[in-house]
Structure formats: structure tokens, C-alpha cells
Write a protein that holds these residues in place. Structure first.
Motif, PDB file in Angstrom:
ATOM      1  N   ALA A   1      26.690 -12.250  28.034  1.00 25.91           N
ATOM      2  CA  ALA A   1      28.117 -12.051  28.287  1.00 25.91           C
ATOM      3  C   ALA A   1      28.895 -11.729  27.006  1.00 25.91           C
ATOM      4  CB  ALA A   1      28.708 -13.291  28.951  1.00 25.91           C
ATOM      5  N   THR A   2      28.366 -12.131  25.863  1.00 29.28           N
ATOM      6  CA  THR A   2      29.112 -11.962  24.614  1.00 29.28           C
ATOM      7  C   THR A   2      28.520 -10.909  23.677  1.00 29.28           C
ATOM      8  OG1 THR A   2      27.903 -13.805  23.614  1.00 29.28           O
ATOM      9  CG2 THR A   2      30.032 -14.314  24.644  1.00 29.28           C
ATOM     10  N   HIS A   3      27.387 -10.319  24.047  1.00 29.18           N
ATOM     11  CA  HIS A   3      26.745  -9.322  23.188  1.00 29.18           C
ATOM     12  C   HIS A   3      26.358  -8.087  23.999  1.00 29.18           C
ATOM     13  CE1 HIS A   3      26.225 -13.060  20.964  1.00 29.18           C
ATOM     14  NE2 HIS A   3      26.120 -12.321  19.874  1.00 29.18           N
ATOM     15  N   ARG A   4      26.404  -6.940  23.346  1.00 26.33           N
ATOM     16  CA  ARG A   4      25.901  -5.695  23.940  1.00 26.33           C
ATOM     17  C   ARG A   4      24.631  -5.342  23.179  1.00 26.33           C
ATOM     18  NH1 ARG A   4      30.102  -1.178  25.383  1.00 26.33           N
ATOM     19  NH2 ARG A   4      28.151  -0.470  26.271  1.00 26.33           N
ATOM     20  N   TRP A   5      23.516  -5.425  23.860  1.00 25.57           N
ATOM     21  CA  TRP A   5      22.210  -5.214  23.229  1.00 25.57           C
ATOM     22  C   TRP A   5      21.897  -3.726  23.130  1.00 25.57           C
ATOM     23  CZ3 TRP A   5      21.404  -9.833  21.469  1.00 25.57           C
ATOM     24  CH2 TRP A   5      21.759 -10.944  22.218  1.00 25.57           C
ATOM     25  N   PRO A   6      21.248  -3.291  22.095  1.00 24.17           N
ATOM     26  CA  PRO A   6      20.910  -4.011  20.867  1.00 24.17           C
ATOM     27  C   PRO A   6      22.150  -4.215  19.998  1.00 24.17           C
ATOM     28  CG  PRO A   6      20.226  -1.738  20.657  1.00 24.17           C
ATOM     29  CD  PRO A   6      20.775  -1.895  22.054  1.00 24.17           C
TER      30      PRO A   6
ATOM     31  N   GLN B   1      16.266 -12.388  24.802  1.00 26.66           N
ATOM     32  CA  GLN B   1      14.876 -12.845  24.689  1.00 26.66           C
ATOM     33  C   GLN B   1      14.386 -12.741  23.242  1.00 26.66           C
ATOM     34  OE1 GLN B   1      13.283 -14.459  27.008  1.00 26.66           O
ATOM     35  NE2 GLN B   1      15.012 -14.162  28.366  1.00 26.66           N
ATOM     36  N   ASP B   2      14.830 -11.697  22.512  1.00 30.61           N
ATOM     37  CA  ASP B   2      14.462 -11.557  21.103  1.00 30.61           C
ATOM     38  C   ASP B   2      15.055 -12.691  20.269  1.00 30.61           C
ATOM     39  OD1 ASP B   2      13.118  -9.218  21.731  1.00 30.61           O
ATOM     40  OD2 ASP B   2      14.737  -7.902  21.035  1.00 30.61           O
ATOM     41  N   VAL B   3      16.274 -13.093  20.602  1.00 29.95           N
ATOM     42  CA  VAL B   3      16.916 -14.213  19.909  1.00 29.95           C
ATOM     43  C   VAL B   3      16.108 -15.487  20.148  1.00 29.95           C
ATOM     44  CG1 VAL B   3      18.992 -15.665  19.798  1.00 29.95           C
ATOM     45  CG2 VAL B   3      19.202 -13.165  20.019  1.00 29.95           C
ATOM     46  N   PHE B   4      15.772 -15.756  21.402  1.00 31.48           N
ATOM     47  CA  PHE B   4      14.969 -16.938  21.724  1.00 31.48           C
ATOM     48  C   PHE B   4      13.633 -16.913  20.998  1.00 31.48           C
ATOM     49  CE2 PHE B   4      17.300 -16.987  26.000  1.00 31.48           C
ATOM     50  CZ  PHE B   4      18.206 -17.933  25.577  1.00 31.48           C
ATOM     51  N   ALA B   5      12.990 -15.749  20.954  1.00 35.18           N
ATOM     52  CA  ALA B   5      11.681 -15.638  20.303  1.00 35.18           C
ATOM     53  C   ALA B   5      11.769 -15.999  18.827  1.00 35.18           C
ATOM     54  CB  ALA B   5      11.127 -14.224  20.476  1.00 35.18           C
ATOM     55  N   ARG B   6      12.827 -15.567  18.144  1.00 41.51           N
ATOM     56  CA  ARG B   6      12.982 -15.893  16.719  1.00 41.51           C
ATOM     57  C   ARG B   6      13.157 -17.403  16.528  1.00 41.51           C
ATOM     58  NH1 ARG B   6      12.003 -11.184  16.357  1.00 41.51           N
ATOM     59  NH2 ARG B   6      12.799  -9.673  14.880  1.00 41.51           N
ATOM     60  N   TYR B   7      14.025 -18.006  17.348  1.00 46.57           N
ATOM     61  CA  TYR B   7      14.254 -19.441  17.199  1.00 46.57           C
ATOM     62  C   TYR B   7      13.014 -20.254  17.575  1.00 46.57           C
ATOM     63  CZ  TYR B   7      19.182 -19.208  15.941  1.00 46.57           C
ATOM     64  OH  TYR B   7      20.358 -18.993  15.270  1.00 46.57           O
ATOM     65  N   GLU B   8      12.278 -19.821  18.575  1.00 48.07           N
ATOM     66  CA  GLU B   8      11.051 -20.530  18.959  1.00 48.07           C
ATOM     67  C   GLU B   8       9.998 -20.429  17.862  1.00 48.07           C
ATOM     68  OE1 GLU B   8      10.303 -18.691  22.729  1.00 48.07           O
ATOM     69  OE2 GLU B   8      11.792 -19.934  23.742  1.00 48.07           O
ATOM     70  N   ALA B   9       9.874 -19.262  17.241  1.00 50.21           N
ATOM     71  CA  ALA B   9       8.919 -19.096  16.138  1.00 50.21           C
ATOM     72  C   ALA B   9       9.329 -19.964  14.949  1.00 50.21           C
ATOM     73  CB  ALA B   9       8.821 -17.632  15.730  1.00 50.21           C
ATOM     74  N   ALA B  10      10.620 -20.018  14.671  1.00 44.12           N
ATOM     75  CA  ALA B  10      11.112 -20.822  13.553  1.00 44.12           C
ATOM     76  C   ALA B  10      10.859 -22.313  13.769  1.00 44.12           C
ATOM     77  CB  ALA B  10      12.605 -20.576  13.342  1.00 44.12           C
ATOM     78  N   ALA B  11      10.859 -22.753  15.007  1.00 45.58           N
ATOM     79  CA  ALA B  11      10.642 -24.165  15.311  1.00 45.58           C
ATOM     80  C   ALA B  11       9.295 -24.668  14.810  1.00 45.58           C
ATOM     81  CB  ALA B  11      10.776 -24.411  16.802  1.00 45.58           C
TER      82      ALA B  11
ATOM     83  N   GLU C   1      14.557 -25.069  31.563  1.00 49.86           N
ATOM     84  CA  GLU C   1      14.686 -23.742  32.173  1.00 49.86           C
ATOM     85  C   GLU C   1      16.146 -23.422  32.490  1.00 49.86           C
ATOM     86  OE1 GLU C   1      13.276 -21.428  36.203  1.00 49.86           O
ATOM     87  OE2 GLU C   1      11.939 -22.953  35.366  1.00 49.86           O
ATOM     88  N   GLN C   2      16.876 -24.400  33.018  1.00 52.12           N
ATOM     89  CA  GLN C   2      18.293 -24.202  33.330  1.00 52.12           C
ATOM     90  C   GLN C   2      19.102 -23.973  32.048  1.00 52.12           C
ATOM     91  OE1 GLN C   2      18.768 -27.906  35.429  1.00 52.12           O
ATOM     92  NE2 GLN C   2      18.911 -26.891  37.429  1.00 52.12           N
ATOM     93  N   LYS C   3      18.778 -24.728  31.007  1.00 53.28           N
ATOM     94  CA  LYS C   3      19.477 -24.582  29.739  1.00 53.28           C
ATOM     95  C   LYS C   3      19.234 -23.190  29.155  1.00 53.28           C
ATOM     96  CE  LYS C   3      19.865 -26.583  25.132  1.00 53.28           C
ATOM     97  NZ  LYS C   3      19.373 -27.632  24.226  1.00 53.28           N
ATOM     98  N   ARG C   4      17.982 -22.745  29.194  1.00 56.09           N
ATOM     99  CA  ARG C   4      17.653 -21.428  28.660  1.00 56.09           C
ATOM    100  C   ARG C   4      18.386 -20.329  29.434  1.00 56.09           C
ATOM    101  NH1 ARG C   4      12.886 -19.540  25.686  1.00 56.09           N
ATOM    102  NH2 ARG C   4      12.779 -17.286  25.883  1.00 56.09           N
ATOM    103  N   LYS C   5      18.426 -20.446  30.748  1.00 55.96           N
ATOM    104  CA  LYS C   5      19.108 -19.451  31.580  1.00 55.96           C
ATOM    105  C   LYS C   5      20.612 -19.445  31.275  1.00 55.96           C
ATOM    106  CE  LYS C   5      19.161 -16.345  34.788  1.00 55.96           C
ATOM    107  NZ  LYS C   5      18.742 -14.999  34.432  1.00 55.96           N
ATOM    108  N   ARG C   6      21.192 -20.624  31.115  1.00 51.23           N
ATOM    109  CA  ARG C   6      22.621 -20.721  30.787  1.00 51.23           C
ATOM    110  C   ARG C   6      22.902 -20.069  29.439  1.00 51.23           C
ATOM    111  NH1 ARG C   6      25.098 -24.183  27.628  1.00 51.23           N
ATOM    112  NH2 ARG C   6      23.428 -25.720  27.683  1.00 51.23           N
ATOM    113  N   LEU C   7      22.063 -20.355  28.443  1.00 51.16           N
ATOM    114  CA  LEU C   7      22.246 -19.760  27.123  1.00 51.16           C
ATOM    115  C   LEU C   7      22.035 -18.251  27.156  1.00 51.16           C
ATOM    116  CD1 LEU C   7      20.482 -22.451  24.916  1.00 51.16           C
ATOM    117  CD2 LEU C   7      22.939 -22.011  25.098  1.00 51.16           C
ATOM    118  N   GLN C   8      21.054 -17.797  27.931  1.00 49.67           N
ATOM    119  CA  GLN C   8      20.826 -16.355  28.062  1.00 49.67           C
ATOM    120  C   GLN C   8      22.045 -15.675  28.680  1.00 49.67           C
ATOM    121  OE1 GLN C   8      17.223 -15.144  30.028  1.00 49.67           O
ATOM    122  NE2 GLN C   8      17.936 -13.052  30.259  1.00 49.67           N
ATOM    123  N   ASN C   9      22.614 -16.285  29.711  1.00 45.00           N
ATOM    124  CA  ASN C   9      23.811 -15.730  30.344  1.00 45.00           C
ATOM    125  C   ASN C   9      24.983 -15.663  29.356  1.00 45.00           C
ATOM    126  OD1 ASN C   9      22.524 -15.344  32.796  1.00 45.00           O
ATOM    127  ND2 ASN C   9      23.206 -17.295  33.642  1.00 45.00           N
TER     128      ASN C   9
END
Length: 95
Positions: free
Chosen positions: A20-25, A77-87, A8-16
Motif C-alpha cells: 500500500a505504501t510502495h510502488r515496486w520496484p 517478498q524481496d524485503v522479507f527475504a533480505r530481513y530473513e537472511a539477515a536474521a 502468517e497473519q502478521k506477514r500478510k498484514r506487513l505485506q499489505n
């Protein structure tokens, strides 16, 4: 002594970091390496929209294929969803 990060901490860190580096979408580059078999490749391609841009490169011996996929996503969250589905694809390596 350094403490271990929970998932959970890792996911939150990666989300942050993503926030910080992308403007969605925005366009996001996904990178994967997977065994060069038609069912794995079809499964990967099926996870993305028709608007996604695929580039692929076979390994020297042809046993694996490296994919770079660029697609517009709305959030970290969309990025995480793609990587989780690919796993779920057997033998895939997510970069």
C-alpha cells in the motif's frame, strides 16, 4: 479480548502495508544494528548487491555498528527475504 496474530497473519498484514505504501520496484531502506566484528559486517554486506548504498555509524563505545542500506527491490517478498537472511547473523537487530 484481542486475539494473537499468527506469523502468517502478521506477514500478510506487513505485506499489505508495504504494497500500500510502495510502488515496486523501488528503493527501500533497510536498517540493522549488529556487533562490530568483521565477519558479521561482511555477512551483512554480502547479502546486498554492489549497487546498494551503505551508510554505517559505530556506537559510542564501538561495540556495535548501525547500518542503513538503500537498495532497489522488486516486491515486498524481496524485503522479507533480505530481513530473513539477515536474521541468520548472530547478534543482529533488525529495525
Amino acid at each position: 479480548m484481542r486475539t494473537m496474530e499468527t506469523e502468517e497473519q502478521k506477514r500478510k498484514r506487513l505485506q499489505n502495508q508495504l504494497d500500500a505504501t510502495h510502488r515496486w520496484p523501488c528503493s527501500f531502506s533497510f536498517k540493522f544494528i549488529l556487533p562490530a566484528n568483521p565477519s558479521s559486517i561482511a555477512a551483512l554486506k554480502g547479502m546486498f548487491s554492489e549497487a546498494a548504498q551503505f551508510s554505517e555509524r559505530p556506537s559510542r563505545k564501538g561495540n556495535y555498528t548501525a547500518f542503513t542500506i538503500v537498495e532497489t527491490v522488486g516486491s515486498a517478498q524481496d524485503v522479507f527475504a533480505r530481513y530473513e537472511a539477515a536474521a541468520a547473523i548472530e547478534g543482529i537487530i533488525s529495525l
